[in-house]
Design a protein around this motif. Structure first.
Motif, short mmCIF file in Angstrom:
data_model
loop_
_atom_site.label_atom_id
_atom_site.label_comp_id
_atom_site.label_asym_id
_atom_site.label_seq_id
_atom_site.Cartn_x
_atom_site.Cartn_y
_atom_site.Cartn_z
N LEU A 1 29.01 27.06 46.73
CA LEU A 1 28.08 28.33 47.80
C LEU A 1 28.64 30.06 46.70
N TRP A 2 29.82 30.11 45.86
CA TRP A 2 29.32 31.41 44.73
C TRP A 2 28.74 31.36 43.98
N LEU A 3 28.35 30.57 43.27
CA LEU A 3 26.81 30.45 42.65
C LEU A 3 25.96 30.48 43.70
N ARG A 4 24.69 30.29 45.25
CA ARG A 4 24.50 30.63 45.95
C ARG A 4 24.36 32.03 46.21
N ALA A 5 25.67 32.32 45.76
CA ALA A 5 26.00 34.23 46.24
C ALA A 5 25.37 34.56 44.89
N LYS A 6 25.65 34.51 44.43
CA LYS A 6 25.78 35.40 43.07
C LYS A 6 24.26 35.35 42.15
N SER A 7 23.05 34.50 42.54
CA SER A 7 22.39 33.75 41.48
C SER A 7 21.28 35.18 41.40
N ARG A 8 21.01 36.07 41.64
CA ARG A 8 20.22 36.98 41.67
C ARG A 8 21.10 37.67 40.19
N TRP A 9 22.62 37.30 40.29
CA TRP A 9 22.82 38.07 39.04
C TRP A 9 22.01 37.81 37.57
N LEU A 10 21.97 39.32 36.98
CA LEU A 10 21.36 38.46 35.40
C LEU A 10 22.57 38.46 34.36
N VAL A 11 22.40 37.50 33.75
CA VAL A 11 24.06 36.97 32.86
C VAL A 11 23.30 38.04 31.00
N LYS A 12 24.19 38.64 30.94
CA LYS A 12 23.96 39.79 29.71
C LYS A 12 24.95 39.14 28.71
N ILE A 13 23.79 38.45 27.62
CA ILE A 13 24.70 37.61 26.30
C ILE A 13 24.74 38.87 25.44
N MET A 14 26.41 39.05 25.23
CA MET A 14 27.11 39.96 23.91
C MET A 14 27.57 39.29 23.34
N ASP A 15 27.54 40.23 22.32
CA ASP A 15 28.71 39.46 21.16
C ASP A 15 29.94 39.38 21.03
N GLU A 16 30.18 37.62 20.24
CA GLU A 16 31.91 37.20 20.97
C GLU A 16 32.57 39.03 20.50
N LYS A 17 32.19 39.48 20.02
CA LYS A 17 33.46 40.50 18.84
C LYS A 17 32.97 41.54 20.66
N ASP A 18 32.20 42.11 20.48
CA ASP A 18 32.79 42.92 22.06
C ASP A 18 32.80 42.83 23.43
N SER A 19 32.19 40.88 23.47
CA SER A 19 32.96 40.67 25.10
C SER A 19 34.59 39.88 24.84
N VAL A 20 34.92 40.63 24.12
CA VAL A 20 36.72 40.40 24.42
C VAL A 20 37.14 41.00 23.36
N ARG A 21 37.76 42.55 24.16
CA ARG A 21 38.46 43.41 23.53
C ARG A 21 39.72 42.91 23.24
N ARG A 22 40.30 43.44 21.76
CA ARG A 22 41.70 42.83 21.50
C ARG A 22 42.64 43.19 22.49
N ASP A 23 43.01 43.84 23.17
CA ASP A 23 44.21 44.25 24.63
C ASP A 23 43.56 43.40 25.55
N ASP A 24 42.15 42.78 25.62
CA ASP A 24 42.33 42.22 26.87
C ASP A 24 42.79 41.24 27.21
N ARG A 25 43.92 40.66 27.94
CA ARG A 25 44.54 39.37 28.31
C ARG A 25 44.64 38.89 28.71
N ARG A 26 43.39 38.77 29.50
CA ARG A 26 42.72 37.85 30.35
C ARG A 26 42.77 36.56 29.89
N ARG A 27 42.86 36.32 28.74
CA ARG A 27 41.76 34.91 27.75
C ARG A 27 44.02 34.15 27.14
N GLY A 28 44.73 35.21 27.64
CA GLY A 28 45.45 34.65 27.12
C GLY A 28 45.67 34.84 25.56
#
Lengths: 173, 171
Positions: free
Chosen positions: A146-173
């Motif tokens: 259902l989640w995928l169906r709901a978000k099926s029209r979203w566009l995915v932006k592929i970013m560089d790994e450096k840009d995608s995870v900031r140093r102070d972002d603690r969400r990825r542990g």
């Protein structure tokens, strides 16, 4: 003189016999009433015992027990009202007999009721367990599809790994 | 391909939470089903009410052969239909009665009632005492008819009313 005496004595004798007969009749009827009441109570208790057994096997005996209580009241009423004793006792015995004849049907109905109750409990337990297992297996899949169906029209932006995870972002542990 | 993606997306923590919720909900619903007809505490109640059908207003002194009007309240929560027998006994201050032992005293009156589970009844009583007494005790004992034994059995519930029974004054 002798003849006169014999007439008087025979009259006295007749009077005594009459008195004794009346006393005996009233005593016999009183005793009979008591015997009837005792028998009625005994019968009532026998039927009550059967009714309790029926209740134990799952029968609904509410109506029957109320009738039996009514019979009990009639018997007690008969004790207080000797004039109508016979009628009251016979009414009570009729009620008791009615209840007695009801018992096999009540037991049958009780057995059926118990069977369906057990079936219901078994079904409820099985349904709950099945729903637990099914929910465990299916609900995350359903949620994410259902989640995928709901978000099926979203566009995915592929970013560089450096840009995608900031140093102070603690969400990825 | 899509299935693999989905399964990878399902986190273990999510699974655990979903499972816990389902187990708790399931256990509650099963418990509800099983406990719907369970009786938590089985008991019978015996109450003595005054002439106004209330707790209070009990007579303290009565005349010999004077009618004493009272009410007896019986409540059945035994989970089954019960055949109650109430014995009204005349005792005195030395009469021993408790939950386990019924009073050894003469029976003045007997009241009988068959009561289904969850029902109660209030029986009007008209009692008379035919002897002079000081500190007389009217003892109300609850017995039940035991269908297995075929005899009445003391049920351990009892009540009492203290009375002085006096002679009528001749003017």
């Amino acid at each position: 003189m002798n003849k006169r005496f014999s007439v008087i004595s025979s009259k006295i004798l007749a009077l005594i016999i009459l008195t004794l007969t009346l006393t005996a009749i009233s005593t016999i009827s009183e005793v009979r009433c008591e015997v009837d009441e005792v028998q009625a109570i005994r019968l009532l208790r026998e039927v009550y015992s059967k009714l309790v057994e029926a209740e134990g096997s799952g029968a609904d005996i509410l109506n029957a027990s109320l009738q039996l209580d009514k019979a009990l009241k009639l018997i007690k009423q008969a004790e207080e009202d000797p004039r109508n004793s016979d009628r009251l006792i016979s009414e009570a015995i009729t009620l008791i007999s009615n209840v007695d004849s009801m018992i096999p049907t009540l037991i049958e109905e009780g057995g059926r009721k118990t069977f369906f109750k057990n079936l219901y409990v078994f079904s409820a337990v099985s349904a709950t367990l099945s729903s637990i297992i099914l929910s465990y297996i299916l609900s995350p899949r359903i949620f994410w599809s259902l989640w995928l169906r709901a978000k099926s029209r979203w566009l995915v932006k592929i970013m560089d790994e450096k840009d995608s995870v900031r140093r102070d972002d603690r969400r990825r542990g | 391909m899509r299935r693999i993606v989905l399964e990878e997306m399902i986190d273990d923590e999510v699974k655990a939470v979903v499972m816990a919720i389902i187990i708790v909900a399931g256990a509650l619903s099963i418990a509800q089903t099983l406990a719907s007809e369970r009786i938590p505490e089985r008991f019978s109640a015996l109450g003595l009410l005054g002439p106004d059908k209330k707790i209070g207003g009990y007579p303290k002194t009565v005349l010999v052969n004077q009618t004493i009007n009272l009410y007896l309240f019986i409540d059945n929560h035994e989970g089954r239909t019960i055949y109650y027998i109430i014995y009204v006994k005349l005792g005195d201050k030395w009469t021993e009665v408790n939950e386990n032992k019924s009073a050894e005293a003469p029976i003045l009156y007997t009241y009988e009632v068959i009561l289904p589970h969850g029902m109660n009844t209030t029986i009007p009583l008209s009692l008379k005492i035919n002897q002079l007494m000081t500190n007389a005790r009217l003892i109300f004992e609850m017995w039940i008819y035991d269908p297995t034994a075929g005899t009445p059995r003391y049920h351990g519930r009892w009540n009492q009313l203290w009375l002085n029974v006096t002679a009528p004054q001749i003017s």
